[in-house]
Write a protein that holds these residues in place. Structure first.
Motif, PDB file in Angstrom:
ATOM      1  N   LEU A  67       0.813  -1.215   0.000  1.00 31.37           N
ATOM      2  CA  LEU A  67       0.000   0.000   0.000  1.00 31.37           C
ATOM      3  C   LEU A  67       0.848   1.266   0.000  1.00 31.37           C
ATOM      4  O   LEU A  67       0.510   2.246  -0.668  1.00 31.37           O
ATOM      5  CB  LEU A  67      -0.936   0.000   1.205  1.00 31.37           C
ATOM      6  N   TYR A  68       1.938   1.247   0.742  1.00 27.68           N
ATOM      7  CA  TYR A  68       2.734   2.462   0.919  1.00 27.68           C
ATOM      8  C   TYR A  68       4.125   2.364   0.306  1.00 27.68           C
ATOM      9  O   TYR A  68       4.892   3.329   0.367  1.00 27.68           O
ATOM     10  CB  TYR A  68       2.871   2.775   2.415  1.00 27.68           C
ATOM     11  N   SER A  69       4.463   1.205  -0.284  1.00 31.68           N
ATOM     12  CA  SER A  69       5.776   1.001  -0.894  1.00 31.68           C
ATOM     13  C   SER A  69       6.908   1.276   0.089  1.00 31.68           C
ATOM     14  O   SER A  69       7.930   1.875  -0.263  1.00 31.68           O
ATOM     15  CB  SER A  69       5.929   1.891  -2.143  1.00 31.68           C
ATOM     16  N   LYS A  70       6.728   0.897   1.329  1.00 34.16           N
ATOM     17  CA  LYS A  70       7.739   1.088   2.367  1.00 34.16           C
ATOM     18  C   LYS A  70       8.300  -0.281   2.773  1.00 34.16           C
ATOM     19  O   LYS A  70       7.586  -1.115   3.334  1.00 34.16           O
ATOM     20  CB  LYS A  70       7.138   1.783   3.592  1.00 34.16           C
ATOM     21  N   LYS A  71       9.567  -0.493   2.523  1.00 34.32           N
ATOM     22  CA  LYS A  71      10.172  -1.790   2.814  1.00 34.32           C
ATOM     23  C   LYS A  71      10.187  -2.107   4.307  1.00 34.32           C
ATOM     24  O   LYS A  71      10.224  -3.270   4.702  1.00 34.32           O
ATOM     25  CB  LYS A  71      11.588  -1.823   2.257  1.00 34.32           C
ATOM     26  N   LEU A  72      10.160  -1.067   5.134  1.00 36.90           N
ATOM     27  CA  LEU A  72      10.235  -1.279   6.574  1.00 36.90           C
ATOM     28  C   LEU A  72       9.041  -2.075   7.095  1.00 36.90           C
ATOM     29  O   LEU A  72       9.150  -2.764   8.109  1.00 36.90           O
ATOM     30  CB  LEU A  72      10.316   0.072   7.294  1.00 36.90           C
ATOM     31  N   PHE A  73       7.904  -2.014   6.391  1.00 39.94           N
ATOM     32  CA  PHE A  73       6.740  -2.813   6.788  1.00 39.94           C
ATOM     33  C   PHE A  73       7.037  -4.311   6.667  1.00 39.94           C
ATOM     34  O   PHE A  73       6.544  -5.116   7.456  1.00 39.94           O
ATOM     35  CB  PHE A  73       5.524  -2.461   5.931  1.00 39.94           C
ATOM     36  N   THR A  74       7.835  -4.672   5.662  1.00 38.47           N
ATOM     37  CA  THR A  74       8.203  -6.077   5.499  1.00 38.47           C
ATOM     38  C   THR A  74       9.037  -6.551   6.680  1.00 38.47           C
ATOM     39  O   THR A  74       8.859  -7.662   7.182  1.00 38.47           O
ATOM     40  CB  THR A  74       8.992  -6.273   4.194  1.00 38.47           C
ATOM     41  N   TYR A  75       9.950  -5.709   7.134  1.00 39.30           N
ATOM     42  CA  TYR A  75      10.783  -6.072   8.275  1.00 39.30           C
ATOM     43  C   TYR A  75       9.951  -6.219   9.550  1.00 39.30           C
ATOM     44  O   TYR A  75      10.192  -7.117  10.359  1.00 39.30           O
ATOM     45  CB  TYR A  75      11.890  -5.034   8.469  1.00 39.30           C
ATOM     46  N   PHE A  76       8.992  -5.336   9.719  1.00 42.75           N
ATOM     47  CA  PHE A  76       8.129  -5.460  10.892  1.00 42.75           C
ATOM     48  C   PHE A  76       7.257  -6.705  10.791  1.00 42.75           C
ATOM     49  O   PHE A  76       6.970  -7.360  11.803  1.00 42.75           O
ATOM     50  CB  PHE A  76       7.251  -4.225  11.069  1.00 42.75           C
ATOM     51  N   SER A  77       6.836  -7.061   9.590  1.00 40.75           N
ATOM     52  CA  SER A  77       6.053  -8.280   9.397  1.00 40.75           C
ATOM     53  C   SER A  77       6.878  -9.503   9.790  1.00 40.75           C
ATOM     54  O   SER A  77       6.380 -10.411  10.466  1.00 40.75           O
ATOM     55  CB  SER A  77       5.610  -8.391   7.937  1.00 40.75           C
ATOM     56  N   ILE A  78       8.155  -9.523   9.392  1.00 45.80           N
ATOM     57  CA  ILE A  78       9.045 -10.630   9.775  1.00 45.80           C
ATOM     58  C   ILE A  78       9.229 -10.651  11.287  1.00 45.80           C
ATOM     59  O   ILE A  78       9.199 -11.714  11.920  1.00 45.80           O
ATOM     60  CB  ILE A  78      10.403 -10.485   9.059  1.00 45.80           C
ATOM     61  N   PHE A  79       9.432  -9.480  11.860  1.00 46.28           N
ATOM     62  CA  PHE A  79       9.607  -9.353  13.307  1.00 46.28           C
ATOM     63  C   PHE A  79       8.400  -9.929  14.052  1.00 46.28           C
ATOM     64  O   PHE A  79       8.552 -10.679  15.032  1.00 46.28           O
ATOM     65  CB  PHE A  79       9.789  -7.877  13.657  1.00 46.28           C
ATOM     66  N   SER A  80       7.204  -9.629  13.588  1.00 40.81           N
ATOM     67  CA  SER A  80       5.979 -10.092  14.239  1.00 40.81           C
ATOM     68  C   SER A  80       5.795 -11.599  14.089  1.00 40.81           C
ATOM     69  O   SER A  80       5.447 -12.294  15.043  1.00 40.81           O
ATOM     70  CB  SER A  80       4.760  -9.355  13.663  1.00 40.81           C
ATOM     71  N   ILE A  81       6.025 -12.098  12.876  1.00 43.44           N
ATOM     72  CA  ILE A  81       5.794 -13.529  12.647  1.00 43.44           C
ATOM     73  C   ILE A  81       6.804 -14.368  13.425  1.00 43.44           C
ATOM     74  O   ILE A  81       6.487 -15.479  13.870  1.00 43.44           O
ATOM     75  CB  ILE A  81       5.853 -13.863  11.135  1.00 43.44           C
ATOM     76  N   LEU A  82       8.004 -13.846  13.633  1.00 45.17           N
ATOM     77  CA  LEU A  82       8.987 -14.564  14.445  1.00 45.17           C
ATOM     78  C   LEU A  82       8.482 -14.753  15.870  1.00 45.17           C
ATOM     79  O   LEU A  82       8.616 -15.826  16.456  1.00 45.17           O
ATOM     80  CB  LEU A  82      10.322 -13.802  14.455  1.00 45.17           C
ATOM     81  N   TRP A  83       7.886 -13.699  16.426  1.00 46.19           N
ATOM     82  CA  TRP A  83       7.385 -13.802  17.800  1.00 46.19           C
ATOM     83  C   TRP A  83       6.135 -14.662  17.868  1.00 46.19           C
ATOM     84  O   TRP A  83       5.871 -15.312  18.872  1.00 46.19           O
ATOM     85  CB  TRP A  83       7.132 -12.418  18.380  1.00 46.19           C
ATOM     86  N   SER A  84       5.362 -14.677  16.789  1.00 46.68           N
ATOM     87  CA  SER A  84       4.195 -15.554  16.734  1.00 46.68           C
ATOM     88  C   SER A  84       4.640 -17.019  16.703  1.00 46.68           C
ATOM     89  O   SER A  84       4.083 -17.868  17.413  1.00 46.68           O
ATOM     90  CB  SER A  84       3.358 -15.233  15.500  1.00 46.68           C
ATOM     91  N   VAL A  85       5.661 -17.311  15.909  1.00 50.13           N
ATOM     92  CA  VAL A  85       6.207 -18.674  15.848  1.00 50.13           C
ATOM     93  C   VAL A  85       6.783 -19.079  17.201  1.00 50.13           C
ATOM     94  O   VAL A  85       6.619 -20.221  17.647  1.00 50.13           O
ATOM     95  CB  VAL A  85       7.281 -18.765  14.750  1.00 50.13           C
ATOM     96  N   ARG A  86       7.428 -18.127  17.863  1.00 51.82           N
ATOM     97  CA  ARG A  86       8.000 -18.429  19.187  1.00 51.82           C
ATOM     98  C   ARG A  86       6.912 -18.890  20.159  1.00 51.82           C
ATOM     99  O   ARG A  86       7.149 -19.742  21.012  1.00 51.82           O
ATOM    100  CB  ARG A  86       8.722 -17.199  19.735  1.00 51.82           C
ATOM    101  N   GLY A  87       5.709 -18.335  20.034  1.00 45.28           N
ATOM    102  CA  GLY A  87       4.611 -18.729  20.900  1.00 45.28           C
ATOM    103  C   GLY A  87       4.238 -20.192  20.758  1.00 45.28           C
ATOM    104  O   GLY A  87       3.714 -20.814  21.684  1.00 45.28           O
ATOM    105  N   ILE A  88       4.522 -20.774  19.596  1.00 52.12           N
ATOM    106  CA  ILE A  88       4.232 -22.190  19.357  1.00 52.12           C
ATOM    107  C   ILE A  88       5.307 -23.079  19.967  1.00 52.12           C
ATOM    108  O   ILE A  88       5.036 -24.197  20.421  1.00 52.12           O
ATOM    109  CB  ILE A  88       4.110 -22.458  17.841  1.00 52.12           C
TER     110      ILE A  88
END
Length: 422
Positions: free
Chosen positions: A232-253
């Motif tokens: 939506l915003y063509s900002k690469k930093l959103f991809t990094y935050f998405s990776i950051f979030s999914i890592l912590w979600s995986v950690r919960g498992i």
């Protein structure tokens, strides 16, 4: 006395409320200490209403190093004169005295419980241990993880917290716990076994699993939404935050309730433990990268590269080394990351003072992290009742706030962020 009265009257409401809360916490702590406590291998519950108050089976248990007892052996050992008594729960690697115990080995713990109601059904909340166990009540095996053994070839590790039921065959029952470890840098049991009514502990287990799923799914959804922000915003930093979030979600498992072993019982323990540790290192690495690019004027070049080097080193060690090595290094890592978090907090405050876009929201997020940390600590020490929904929903709010901080910051920049350490 008048000086104290003047001082007290001059303080604001927050100070007075804080003092009152501390006093209440002290009272709560004092009441918690009146719970029955095992003494010399016996726990007397005659005067304790277990239907209303589940009890942690803490205190002095009999400890038998390099032995795997059967229920009959356990009672025979209980009647012997030479009894080795240790604090429970306890890691045998932490026990002090004339004998020191290595990480690898096996042992038995024995407790006699008095004051149960014959033919009544009870429940036991059993945590994960280092790293396999058998738990007997009387003559019946009621819980186990992995496969206990006297050497690495005959044993298999597993981490899977369980809640199990048993019927008391008599008013006095023995609890025998056998533990083996040939993988982890720790050996023994760190968390308490809880005895209580079936309905209460079953409901508690359901709530804990549900709360954990809320955290996992909630943060995963935030990750997906953040990834949409890139398109939506063509900002690469959103991809990094998405990776950051999914890592912590995986950690919960792969941590806390260790749901992966309930969903896939044959999942390899070493692989699961590596994933648990790797999610810590990679999320910190990505998280600091996000902070650096949000506020490049408040990020030091040396600290940035040090973060890359330290986290990359721990990632490589975890990937190539056995569990006994990389699990031993975790405390060192936490010490280093504590310094890094303090550095980030100081720089976020500076960014807020200089009115950097999004610094205010990030400051609120860090405050929420501190609140969650102290809540976990106070509930661990029984100053506050623990509610798993508070921490899980708190973390979902935290990640949502971090995502909004990112969006706010990026939408107020005139050009895309360049992803390089400068």
């Amino acid at each position: 006395m008048s000086g104290f009265s003047s001082f007290w009257a001059s303080q604001n409401k927050v100070f007075r409320i804080s003092i009152i809360l501390l006093l209440l916490a002290s009272i709560t702590y004092g009441q918690g200490n009146r719970k029955p406590f095992a003494i010399e291998g016996k726990l007397n519950l005659t005067s304790w209403d277990i239907d209303q108050n589940p009890i942690e089976l803490n205190g002095d248990w009999f400890f038998y190093w390099n032995q795997i007892l059967t229920p009959q052996d356990g009672l025979l050992s209980f009647n012997q004169e030479n009894k080795n008594i240790k604090s429970f729960p306890g890691l045998w690697t932490d026990y002090e005295g004339d004998t020191s115990y290595p990480s690898f080995g096996f042992a038995s713990y024995l407790l006699i419980i008095e004051g149960l109601e014959k033919d009544k059904e009870y429940a036991l909340k059993v945590p994960d241990m280092y790293c396999s166990y058998q738990l007997w009540v009387g003559s019946k095996l009621v819980a186990s993880n992995g496969k206990i053994g006297r050497d690495a070839e005959s044993y298999e590790p597993e981490w899977r917290p369980v809640t199990v039921n048993f019927v008391a065959e008599r008013e006095t029952e023995s609890i025998l716990l056998n533990i083996s470890n040939f993988d982890h840098s720790k050996g023994g049991i760190k968390n308490s076994i809880v005895l209580g009514p079936v309905e209460h502990l079953a409901s508690q287990k359901t709530n804990e699993v549900a709360a954990n799923l809320i955290r996992i799914i909630g943060i995963a959804l935030i990750s997906i939404i953040s990834l949409a922000g890139f398109f939506l915003y063509s900002k690469k930093l959103f991809t990094y935050f998405s990776i950051f979030s999914i890592l912590w979600s995986v950690r919960g498992i792969f941590s806390n309730m260790y749901l992966i072993y309930s969903w896939i019982p044959d999942f390899n323990w070493t692989l699961g433990t590596k994933i648990e540790y790797l999610t810590i290192y990679t999320s910190v690495l990505v998280g600091y990268h996000i902070f650096h690019n949000l506020f490049p004027n408040h990020s030091n070049k040396i600290i940035s590269w040090a973060s890359i080097f330290i986290n990359s080193t721990f990632i490589i060690i975890t990937l190539v080394s056995p569990a006994v090595m990389f699990t031993e290094l975790l405390n060192i890592y936490f010490g280093l990351m504590g310094l890094l978090l303090a550095y980030i907090l100081i720089n976020v405050i500076q960014a807020y003072i200089y009115d950097e876009k999004g610094a205010g929201y990030l400051a609120v997020a860090i405050t929420l992290i501190i609140i969650l940390f102290f809540y976990d600590m106070l509930s661990y020490y029984k100053f506050l009742p623990y509610n798993p929904y508070i921490t899980s929903i708190g973390y979902v709010i935290l990640y949502g706030l971090l995502g909004y901080t990112l969006r706010y910051n990026q939408l107020h920049k005139s050009k895309d962020t360049t992803f390089k350490f400068s």
